[in-house]
Design a protein around this motif. Structure first.
Motif, short mmCIF file in Angstrom:
data_model
loop_
_atom_site.label_atom_id
_atom_site.label_comp_id
_atom_site.label_asym_id
_atom_site.label_seq_id
_atom_site.Cartn_x
_atom_site.Cartn_y
_atom_site.Cartn_z
N THR A 70 29.13 77.32 52.40
CA THR A 70 28.10 75.72 53.01
C THR A 70 29.57 75.49 53.96
OG1 THR A 70 29.31 73.85 51.34
CG2 THR A 70 27.14 75.48 50.82
N SER A 71 30.67 75.40 53.67
CA SER A 71 31.79 75.02 54.73
C SER A 71 31.76 73.25 54.28
CB SER A 71 31.82 75.00 56.31
OG SER A 71 31.51 76.75 56.52
N ARG A 72 31.44 73.25 53.26
CA ARG A 72 31.96 71.40 53.62
C ARG A 72 33.18 71.40 52.47
NH1 ARG A 72 26.28 69.73 53.88
NH2 ARG A 72 24.33 71.33 53.59
N ASN A 73 32.99 70.33 52.03
CA ASN A 73 34.24 69.56 51.32
C ASN A 73 33.71 68.87 50.16
OD1 ASN A 73 37.64 69.42 50.77
ND2 ASN A 73 37.88 68.25 52.03
N ALA A 74 33.29 68.82 49.10
CA ALA A 74 32.77 68.31 48.36
C ALA A 74 33.67 68.50 46.97
CB ALA A 74 31.72 69.18 47.66
N SER A 75 34.77 69.78 46.69
CA SER A 75 35.43 69.93 45.81
C SER A 75 35.64 69.57 45.10
CB SER A 75 36.39 71.62 45.65
OG SER A 75 37.24 71.99 46.98
N ASP A 76 36.53 69.09 46.42
CA ASP A 76 37.83 67.52 45.92
C ASP A 76 37.47 66.54 45.32
OD1 ASP A 76 39.71 69.16 47.66
OD2 ASP A 76 39.59 67.46 49.01
#
Length: 758
Positions: free
Chosen positions: A294-300
C-alpha cells in the motif's frame, strides 16, 4: 524458504488454530494488491502518455543517510495527516479488577483505519478487522496458557516440597524425627530451588538457606506410580493402600515420576515461548507486507502496540523456564547442568544417510532374490513337480508368516510417511519417548532387511523332491524357517541397545498390557496394537502351525498329518483367531468401567459379534454343513455392517450430515476430499473378503488353497493399513480441538489440606 511455509513448519500441530492465520491475511493483501493494479491500469486514472512516478530515480540524487542513521531517534515526526491507523486497547472489566496491561489484564485490541474513504479502502478495512481478530485470538490463547502453566507450577512446587521432605525421611530418618512437626514459615515461591538441609546452616560464602519442612508429610498420600495386575486387583477389592511407607522404592518411583513431570512441563514452557515469538514475527512480517503493497507506514504504530501487549511484555514463561532448569539440574542431576540440559532439551532426531543407503541395498537384494526364485522355479519346472502340493501345505505357511509381517511393516511405513507429511503428531499420540520414534525410513529398513533373509531362506528351501536314499529332505534347509522365527523373537526381546531398543521395549510393554487385559489402564497404544493383531489372525495361526509342525510333525518328511487330523489342533485353531478380538472386548470393558467413554459398551459388542462370526466361519470351513453355512453368513454379514459403520463413523469421524464437507468432517487433513470416499469404499470391499469362505472358494485353477488364504490375509492387512492412517488422523484432530500438545504425567503425591486437593 518463504516465511509462510517456515511459519507453518514451526507451529505446534495441536495449537494450529490458535496461531495467527498468516495465509488468510496474505490472501486479503493479495486482494488489495489486485485492486491497486487495476486502479493503476485504468485509463481514467492514468493517461496513456503519463510516465510512472520517479521515486526510485529521485532516490539516486538524495543525500546518503549513512549506515548508522537508522539507529538513532532521528525519524521524522509524522503529522496527523500522515496517520493511517489508530490502535486502542479496550477493557472488559473495571480497572480495579484488571490492573496494569503488562500484568495480564483482559484487554482486546481494536484498530481504526483512517483511510477507509479512499478508493479500495474497504479492502484495507477488512484486513485490519481480521488482523485485530487474529491478534486478540493469539493474546487470549497465550494468556490462558500462561495461567495454566502457573497453576501447574504451583502443583509442582508442592510436589517438590513433598519429595524433598520424603527424601529426608527416607535417607536420614533419625534427623527427620526431630523436625517432623515443624512448619516452614518462609515464603514459598513456585519452583524455588530448595536445599535439602534439615536445619538452617551457613556455607562458606555466608549465605543462609532455609530448612526443608517435613510438616508437608502429614498432608500427603502416595499415588502408586506403577500399575500391575496385582495393584488392579487390590483396587477392585478396595485393599490398595496409598499411605507412605518411607522406603527407597517409593522414593525412587516418586523421583522418576516427578522427573518426567518436570521434563513435560519444561517442554510445554518451551512450546509456549516459541508460540509467542512466532506470532510476534508473523505480525511483523504481515505488516511489512502491508506497507510494501500500500506504500503506507502503518506497521510502526501496529507493531508498537504488539510490543507493548501482554504477548511481548509477559515474562512469566521465561522466569519459569529458568526456575525449572535450575530445580531440575539440582534435584535430579546432582548439579550436572550439561546432563540436565540434555534431558530437558533433547537434540532433534537426525536422518541418517546410512539408513537410506541400506534401505536401497536391501530392496535391491530383495528384488534380485525374487528374480532368482522365479528363474529357479522355471528352470526346474517346480510348478509341475509331484511334491508341489506337499510343499504348499507345509513350507509355504511357514514362510508366509514373514510375508504378512513384511507387508504390515510396509503399510506402517506408508502410514508414518503420510502422518509426517501432513503433520499428524503420531509420536505424541502414541507416547513415544522424545527423539526415539521410528521414521518411515527406519520402518522400511526393518521391512527390507526381513524380506532379504526371508527370500534367501525361500531360495535355499526350494526342494520339491525328497532324497530317494533317505526318504527325507535335508534337515538343515527344513529348519531354516524355524531358525528365522527364533532369530526374530530373540531380536525382539534383546536387552542390548541394538535394533531400536527403545521402540522394541515400547512394543513389548504394550503387548504385555494386551495380554494382561483388563488389568492395566487402556491407553491408545494398547488398543491400537490389539487392533493390529485382529488383522493378523493368519499370522498367529502360522505360529500355531510352527509349534505343531516342528514339535509333533515329521519336518524331515514334510509330514503335517498330526496337525491336520488332530481335534485339539482344530480347537486351538479357533481359539487363536478369537484371542485378539477377546483382548479388545476386555479392553472395552475396562474403559467402560473407568467411565471414560460409555460408547465402549457398543464397541465391545462389535468385537463380540466378530468373535461369533469368526468362530462360525471356522467351524463351517471344517465341517461344510448347510446349517453352519447359513449361520456363518448371517453372523458375518451382521459383524461386517456393524464394524464398517464403527470404522467410518466412530474411528474415522466421517459421514457427518451437517458438516462443512458433505458426509465428511468439518476438519480434514488431506487436501483431496475424494480420497476419503475412496477409503470408505475400499474399507467396505476389503471387509467382504470373508465371503470366499462361505462361498466355498477354496482354490482357483491357477491358485493353490494356501495361496488364496495368504491373499485374503494380505487384503485384511492392507485394509488395516488404510484404517491406521484415518484413525490416527481423527485422534490428531481431537487433540487439536483440545489443544493438547504435551503428555499429562500423573504426579507421585496427592495433597490434602482443607479444600485443597491435588
Amino acid at each position: 524458504m518463504k516465511f509462510g511455509k517456515e511459519f507453518a513448519s514451526q507451529t505446534v500441530p495441536e495449537w494450529q488454530e490458535a496461531y495467527m492465520n498468516y495465509n488468510y491475511l496474505k490472501t486479503l493483501l493479495k486482494e488489495i494488491l489486485i485492486f491497486r493494479h487495476r486502479q493503476f491500469r485504468s485509463p481514467e486514472n492514468h493517461p496513456v502518455n503519463s510516465r510512472p512516478p520517479l521515486q526510485k530515480r529521485m532516490s539516486l540524487f538524495r543525500a546518503f543517510s549513512g549506515l548508522t542513521g537508522g539507529y538513532g531517534n532521528t525519524s521524522p515526526k509524522k503529522d496527523k495527516e500522515d496517520e493511517v491507523i489508530l490502535v486502542s486497547a479496550m477493557q472488559h472489566q473495571s480497572d480495579e479488577e484488571l490492573g496494569d496491561i503488562n500484568n495480564g489484564s483482559n484487554h482486546s485490541y481494536q484498530t481504526i483505519f483512517l483511510r477507509s474513504s479512499e478508493d479500495g479502502g474497504e479492502f484495507e478495512l477488512v484486513f485490519f478487522r481480521k488482523l485485530d481478530d487474529e491478534f486478540n485470538k493469539v493474546i487470549s490463547f497465550y494468556r490462558s496458557k500462561v495461567e495454566e502453566v502457573m497453576k501447574q507450577a504451583e502443583e509442582l512446587n508442592i510436589q517438590m516440597d513433598a519429595l524433598i521432605a520424603f527424601r529426608i525421611k527416607v535417607n536420614d530418618p533419625d534427623a527427620a524425627t526431630h523436625f517432623i512437626n515443624q512448619t516452614n514459615t518462609g515464603v514459598s515461591y513456585p519452583l524455588e530451588v530448595i536445599h535439602e538441609e534439615n536445619q538452617e546452616k551457613k556455607v562458606d560464602d555466608g549465605k543462609e538457606y532455609k530448612m526443608a519442612s517435613l510438616e508437608v508429610l502429614n498432608h500427603i498420600k502416595f499415588n502408586p506410580t506403577t500399575e500391575s495386575p496385582r495393584s488392579t486387583m487390590k483396587s477392585v477389592f478396595r485393599i490398595l493402600r496409598s499411605d507412605l511407607h518411607y522406603n527407597k522404592k517409593e522414593l525412587k518411583d516418586a523421583q522418576e515420576k516427578l522427573k518426567q513431570a518436570f521434563i513435560e512441563f519444561h517442554e510445554k514452557l518451551r512450546l509456549l515461548k516459541n508460540y509467542a515469538f512466532l506470532n510476534q514475527l508473523a505480525f511483523s512480517k504481515i505488516m511489512k507486507k502491508y506497507d510494501k503493497i500500500t506504500s503506507r507506514n502503518a506497521s510502526d504504530a501496529y507493531l508498537r502496540m504488539v510490543e507493548e501487549s501482554y504477548l511481548s511484555q509477559s515474562d512469566e514463561v521465561t522466569k519459569l523456564i529458568d526456575r525449572v532448569e535450575a530445580a531440575f539440574v539440582k534435584h535430579f542431576c546432582n548439579g550436572n547442568r550439561h546432563q540436565g540440559m540434555n534431558m530437558l532439551r533433547p537434540k532433534a532426531k537426525k536422518d541418517r544417510h546410512r539408513v537410506t543407503f541400506f534401505v536401497g541395498c536391501f530392496f535391491g537384494c530383495s528384488l534380485a532374490l525374487v528374480v532368482a526364485i522365479i528363474i529357479t522355479i522355471r528352470a526346474r519346472n517346480l510348478l509341475k513337480s509331484e511334491g508341489r502340493n506337499q510343499y504348499m501345505n507345509t513350507i509355504f505357511p511357514l514362510y508366509s508368516l514373514f510375508g504378512f509381517l513384511v507387508l504390515h511393516l510396509l503399510m506402517f511405513a506408508g502410514n508414518v510417511y503420510y502422518w509426517t507429511r501432513y503433520r499428524v503428531n503420531y509420536s505424541f499420540i502414541f507416547g513415544f519417548k522424545q527423539s526415539t520414534e521410528l521414521g518411515f525410513r527406519e520402518v522400511l529398513l526393518l521391512a527390507s532387511g526381513l524380506s532379504v533373509v526371508t527370500l534367501a531362506g525361500v531360495l535355499s528351501n526350494l526342494e520339491m523332491d525328497m532324497d530317494r536314499n533317505t526318504q527325507s529332505y535335508k534337515a538343515l534347509t527344513e529348519l531354516v524357517p524355524l531358525g528365522l522365527v527364533i532369530v526374530v523373537l530373540l531380536i525382539a526381546v534383546c536387552p542390548f541397545n541394538i535394533f531400536y531398543r527403545s521402540s522394541r521395549y515400547f512394543m513389548l510393554v504394550c503387548l504385555w498390557h494386551c495380554i494382561c487385559a483388563p488389568f492395566y489402564t487402556v491407553t491408545l497404544p494398547d488398543f491400537f496394537l490389539a487392533d493390529q493383531f485382529t488383522s493378523q489372525v493368519q499370522l498367529l495361526r502360522s505360529l500355531q502351525f510352527y509349534v505343531c509342525y516342528y514339535g509333533w510333525g515329521d519336518f524331515k518328511q514334510r509330514n503335517a498329518e498330526t496337525c491336520s487330523q488332530s481335534d485339539v489342533y482344530d480347537v486351538i485353531f479357533i481359539v487363536i483367531a478369537v484371542v485378539p478380538y477377546w483382548i479388545r472386548v476386555l479392553q472395552c470393558i475396562r474403559r467402560l468401567c473407568e467411565g471414560h467413554d460409555s460408547t465402549q459398551a457398543l464397541n465391545g459388542l462389535k468385537y463380540f459379534s466378530t468373535i461369533v462370526a469368526v468362530v462360525t466361519r471356522t467351524i463351517y470351513s471344517q465341517r461344510k454343513e448347510m446349517t453352519m453355512r447359513i449361520v456363518a453368513t448371517s453372523t458375518s454379514l451382521f459383524a461386517t455392517i456393524f464394524s464398517t459403520y464403527w470404522d467410518i463413523v466412530k474411528d474415522w469421524g466421517l459421514l457427518c450430515k451437517n458438516s462443512q464437507n458433505p458426509w465428511l468432517r468439518d476438519k480434514l487433513i488431506l487436501p483431496n476430499r475424494s480420497i476419503y470416499f475412496v477409503a470408505m469404499v475400499a474399507n467396505v470391499i476389503l471387509r467382504l473378503a470373508w465371503m470366499q469362505t462361505v462361498l466355498d472358494i477354496t482354490s482357483a485353477p491357477f491358485l493353490h488353497s494356501q495361496a488364496l488364504i495368504a491373499i485374503v490375509a494380505s487384503l485384511e492387512i492392507i485394509r488395516r493399513g488404510i484404517w491406521n492412517f484415518f484413525r490416527l488422523e481423527n485422534e490428531h484432530l481431537n487433540n487439536v480441538g483440545k489443544f493438547r500438545a504435551v503428555k499429562s504425567v500423573p504426579l507421585p503425591f496427592s495433597y490434602e489440606d482443607g479444600n485443597k486437593d491435588l
